[in-house]
Design a protein around this motif. Structure first.
Motif, short mmCIF file in Angstrom:
data_model
loop_
_atom_site.label_atom_id
_atom_site.label_comp_id
_atom_site.label_asym_id
_atom_site.label_seq_id
_atom_site.Cartn_x
_atom_site.Cartn_y
_atom_site.Cartn_z
N SER A 10 18.49 19.18 13.18
CA SER A 10 17.09 18.96 12.82
C SER A 10 16.39 18.10 13.86
O SER A 10 16.93 17.10 14.31
N GLN A 11 15.18 18.50 14.21
CA GLN A 11 14.41 17.79 15.24
C GLN A 11 14.13 16.34 14.89
O GLN A 11 14.04 15.51 15.78
N VAL A 12 14.01 16.02 13.60
CA VAL A 12 13.77 14.64 13.19
C VAL A 12 15.05 13.92 12.83
O VAL A 12 15.03 12.80 12.34
N GLY A 13 16.19 14.57 13.06
CA GLY A 13 17.47 13.98 12.70
C GLY A 13 17.65 14.00 11.19
O GLY A 13 17.07 14.82 10.49
N LEU A 14 18.47 13.09 10.69
CA LEU A 14 18.70 13.02 9.24
C LEU A 14 17.73 12.03 8.63
O LEU A 14 18.10 10.94 8.17
N HIS A 15 16.46 12.38 8.67
CA HIS A 15 15.39 11.56 8.12
C HIS A 15 14.51 12.45 7.26
O HIS A 15 14.47 13.66 7.43
N ILE A 35 29.78 10.09 5.22
CA ILE A 35 29.30 10.47 6.54
C ILE A 35 29.18 9.22 7.40
O ILE A 35 28.81 8.15 6.91
N ARG A 36 29.53 9.35 8.68
CA ARG A 36 29.40 8.22 9.59
C ARG A 36 28.92 8.71 10.95
O ARG A 36 29.04 9.88 11.29
N LYS A 37 28.37 7.77 11.70
CA LYS A 37 27.94 8.03 13.06
C LYS A 37 28.58 6.97 13.94
O LYS A 37 28.58 5.79 13.59
N ASP A 38 29.10 7.39 15.06
CA ASP A 38 29.80 6.49 15.98
C ASP A 38 30.94 5.79 15.24
O ASP A 38 31.61 6.41 14.46
N ASP A 39 31.12 4.52 15.49
CA ASP A 39 32.21 3.77 14.85
C ASP A 39 31.72 2.92 13.68
O ASP A 39 32.39 1.98 13.27
N ARG A 40 30.55 3.24 13.18
CA ARG A 40 29.99 2.49 12.05
C ARG A 40 30.71 2.84 10.76
O ARG A 40 31.37 3.87 10.65
N ASP A 41 30.53 2.01 9.76
CA ASP A 41 31.10 2.27 8.44
C ASP A 41 30.45 3.52 7.85
O ASP A 41 29.24 3.73 8.01
N ASP A 44 27.66 7.07 1.80
CA ASP A 44 27.70 8.18 0.86
C ASP A 44 26.70 9.25 1.31
O ASP A 44 25.49 8.98 1.40
N ALA A 45 27.18 10.45 1.57
CA ALA A 45 26.30 11.53 2.02
C ALA A 45 25.36 11.99 0.92
O ALA A 45 24.37 12.65 1.20
N GLY A 46 25.62 11.62 -0.31
CA GLY A 46 24.75 11.98 -1.42
C GLY A 46 23.60 11.01 -1.62
O GLY A 46 22.82 11.15 -2.55
N SER A 47 23.48 10.04 -0.72
CA SER A 47 22.43 9.03 -0.81
C SER A 47 21.40 9.22 0.30
O SER A 47 21.74 9.11 1.48
N ILE A 48 20.15 9.48 -0.06
CA ILE A 48 19.10 9.65 0.95
C ILE A 48 18.98 8.38 1.78
O ILE A 48 18.92 8.43 3.01
N LEU A 49 18.97 7.23 1.11
CA LEU A 49 18.86 5.96 1.83
C LEU A 49 20.04 5.76 2.77
O LEU A 49 19.87 5.34 3.92
N GLY A 50 21.25 6.08 2.30
CA GLY A 50 22.43 5.97 3.15
C GLY A 50 22.31 6.83 4.40
O GLY A 50 22.61 6.39 5.50
N MET A 52 19.59 7.90 5.85
CA MET A 52 18.55 7.41 6.74
C MET A 52 18.99 6.16 7.50
O MET A 52 18.56 5.94 8.63
N THR A 53 19.86 5.35 6.88
CA THR A 53 20.34 4.14 7.58
C THR A 53 21.30 4.46 8.71
O THR A 53 21.55 3.60 9.56
N LEU A 54 21.82 5.67 8.74
CA LEU A 54 22.70 6.06 9.85
C LEU A 54 21.97 6.07 11.19
O LEU A 54 22.57 5.83 12.23
N GLY A 55 20.70 6.39 11.14
CA GLY A 55 19.93 6.52 12.37
C GLY A 55 20.37 7.73 13.18
O GLY A 55 20.32 7.72 14.41
N ALA A 56 20.81 8.79 12.49
CA ALA A 56 21.27 10.00 13.16
C ALA A 56 20.08 10.83 13.63
O ALA A 56 19.30 11.32 12.82
N SER A 57 19.95 10.97 14.93
CA SER A 57 18.85 11.71 15.53
C SER A 57 19.30 13.11 15.95
O SER A 57 20.50 13.41 15.95
N HIS A 58 18.33 13.93 16.33
CA HIS A 58 18.61 15.28 16.83
C HIS A 58 19.64 15.19 17.97
O HIS A 58 19.49 14.40 18.89
#
Length: 89
Positions: A10-15, A35-41, A44-50, A52-58
């Motif tokens: 997605s062009q806007v990432g996971l936002h 779900i995780r990005k890089d080496d971060r903790d 829960d993939a079922g959480s919209i807020l979770g 969005m906090t990943l900061g996963a971009s396109h």
């Protein structure tokens, strides 16, 4: 624990809308998906807020994981979704 490495299409990432669609699909699965990005903790993939906090971009790679009966099918389904441009849906 099975996992999948997926590139966010997605062009806007996971936002916004893509995060809502992925969270809804993850929450509907018979297993809990993390779900995780890089080496971060992982979050829960079922959480919209979770999501969005990943900061996963396109173009970023995320790792989704789950455990239990049906985990592989659930991960395949969610991986396919994340690898599509959900902005165009």
């Amino acid at each position: 624990m099975p996992e999948r490495h997926v590139t966010v299409a997605s062009q806007v990432g996971l936002h916004a809308r893509p995060a809502a669609l992925v969270a809804k699909a993850a929450a509907a699965q018979p297993v809990s998906i993390m779900i995780r990005k890089d080496d971060r903790d992982p979050v829960d993939a079922g959480s919209i807020l979770g999501l969005m906090t990943l900061g996963a971009s396109h173009g970023d790679e995320v790792v989704i994981s789950a455990d239990g009966e049906g985990a592989d099918d659930a991960l395949d389904s969610l991986a396919e979704m994340i690898s599509r441009d959900l902005d165009a849906s």
